[in-house]
Design a protein around this motif. Structure first.
Motif, PDB file in Angstrom:
ATOM      1  N   ALA A 133       0.847  -1.187   0.000  1.00  0.00           N
ATOM      2  CA  ALA A 133       0.000   0.000   0.000  1.00  0.00           C
ATOM      3  C   ALA A 133       0.882   1.237   0.000  1.00  0.00           C
ATOM      4  O   ALA A 133       1.979   1.228   0.560  1.00  0.00           O
ATOM      5  CB  ALA A 133      -0.894   0.010   1.237  1.00  0.00           C
ATOM      6  N   THR A 135       2.017   4.312   1.577  1.00  0.00           N
ATOM      7  CA  THR A 135       1.967   4.816   2.959  1.00  0.00           C
ATOM      8  C   THR A 135       2.710   6.136   3.091  1.00  0.00           C
ATOM      9  O   THR A 135       2.861   6.649   4.188  1.00  0.00           O
ATOM     10  CB  THR A 135       2.616   3.801   3.926  1.00  0.00           C
ATOM     11  N   HIS A 139      -2.172  10.132  -1.766  1.00  0.00           N
ATOM     12  CA  HIS A 139      -3.087   9.120  -2.298  1.00  0.00           C
ATOM     13  C   HIS A 139      -2.795   7.763  -1.653  1.00  0.00           C
ATOM     14  O   HIS A 139      -2.519   6.779  -2.333  1.00  0.00           O
ATOM     15  CB  HIS A 139      -2.973   9.049  -3.823  1.00  0.00           C
ATOM     16  N   ASP A 140      -2.902   7.724  -0.326  1.00  0.00           N
ATOM     17  CA  ASP A 140      -2.561   6.514   0.414  1.00  0.00           C
ATOM     18  C   ASP A 140      -3.611   5.408   0.302  1.00  0.00           C
ATOM     19  O   ASP A 140      -3.460   4.352   0.896  1.00  0.00           O
ATOM     20  CB  ASP A 140      -2.271   6.836   1.877  1.00  0.00           C
ATOM     21  N   PHE A 141      -4.629   5.623  -0.517  1.00  0.00           N
ATOM     22  CA  PHE A 141      -5.622   4.576  -0.782  1.00  0.00           C
ATOM     23  C   PHE A 141      -5.130   3.647  -1.894  1.00  0.00           C
ATOM     24  O   PHE A 141      -5.751   2.627  -2.166  1.00  0.00           O
ATOM     25  CB  PHE A 141      -6.967   5.200  -1.191  1.00  0.00           C
ATOM     26  N   ARG A 142      -4.040   3.991  -2.544  1.00  0.00           N
ATOM     27  CA  ARG A 142      -3.526   3.230  -3.678  1.00  0.00           C
ATOM     28  C   ARG A 142      -2.669   2.060  -3.218  1.00  0.00           C
ATOM     29  O   ARG A 142      -2.072   2.091  -2.147  1.00  0.00           O
ATOM     30  CB  ARG A 142      -2.657   4.122  -4.589  1.00  0.00           C
ATOM     31  N   ARG A 143      -2.596   1.053  -4.070  1.00  0.00           N
ATOM     32  CA  ARG A 143      -1.666  -0.063  -3.900  1.00  0.00           C
ATOM     33  C   ARG A 143      -0.772  -0.074  -5.131  1.00  0.00           C
ATOM     34  O   ARG A 143      -1.175   0.377  -6.194  1.00  0.00           O
ATOM     35  CB  ARG A 143      -2.387  -1.397  -3.760  1.00  0.00           C
ATOM     36  N   PRO A 170      -8.173  -0.852  -6.975  1.00  0.00           N
ATOM     37  CA  PRO A 170      -8.672  -1.166  -5.636  1.00  0.00           C
ATOM     38  C   PRO A 170      -9.282  -2.561  -5.606  1.00  0.00           C
ATOM     39  O   PRO A 170      -9.731  -3.059  -6.628  1.00  0.00           O
ATOM     40  CB  PRO A 170      -9.740  -0.094  -5.382  1.00  0.00           C
TER      41      PRO A 170
END
Length: 176
Positions: A133, A135, A139-143, A170
């Motif tokens: 992920a 961190t 845009h810390d919702f990204r992987r 996601p």
């Protein structure tokens, strides 16, 4: 007076063990999307029979065009061991929501797991894949998945790292 350098918890762990989410045994065919394969092929050709590709080969004008927007180049400073972002591709900046070019990685909050992997890669002088992920950016919702390739000097030391990123959809979304 400059701010003190943040303590990075990865130093002790990174120097003694194998970091999480690191895969150093992979086949070329396992690299996806195809621009990861193109970057790996470039690195393999540049290094020949050596463990590392020469740092002189790390020339954006010679890299496969498809990987340019997805790359990051990091300079390795040996004493003390630190990593400085030298180049960040446009798609990486868009996906992260920030451009870390010019920054020392240990000054970016949330980078400890990534630094542990980078330290391992410098010590072991081997390419690796990591999936994790974000961190360390807005845009810390990204992987993401990243292929990390080492470039060295005549003494066999790692001087630059090439990161080629693939941002993942996601959970629950289909890949295009």
């Amino acid at each position: 007076m400059p701010a003190p350098r943040p303590e990075v918890g990865s130093r002790k762990e990174g120097m003694t063990g194998r970091p999480d989410n690191l895969q150093d045994q992979f086949s070329r065919e396992a690299l996806s999307p195809s621009y990861l394969q193109a970057a790996y092929d470039f690195w393999c050709e540049a290094r020949g029979s050596d463990a590392l590709a020469p740092v002189e080969a790390l020339d954006p004008t010679r890299l496969p065009l498809a990987c340019l927007p997805y790359l990051g180049v990091v300079e390795v400073e040996p004493d003390p061991l630190r990593f400085r972002s030298r180049l960040t591709g446009t798609r990486v900046v868009e996906a992260l929501g920030v451009d870390h070019t010019g920054c020392y990685l240990d000054e970016i909050p949330g980078m400890a797991p990534q630094i542990a992997r980078i330290e391992w890669g410098v010590r072991e002088r081997r390419p690796y894949l990591a999936e994790s992920a974000v961190t360390f950016a807005p845009h810390d919702f990204r992987r993401y998945r990243t292929l990390t390739l080492s470039f060295g000097g005549e003494a066999g030391d790692v001087r630059r790292l090439l990161f080629v990123f693939a941002f993942l959809p996601p959970p629950g979304e289909q890949r295009a």
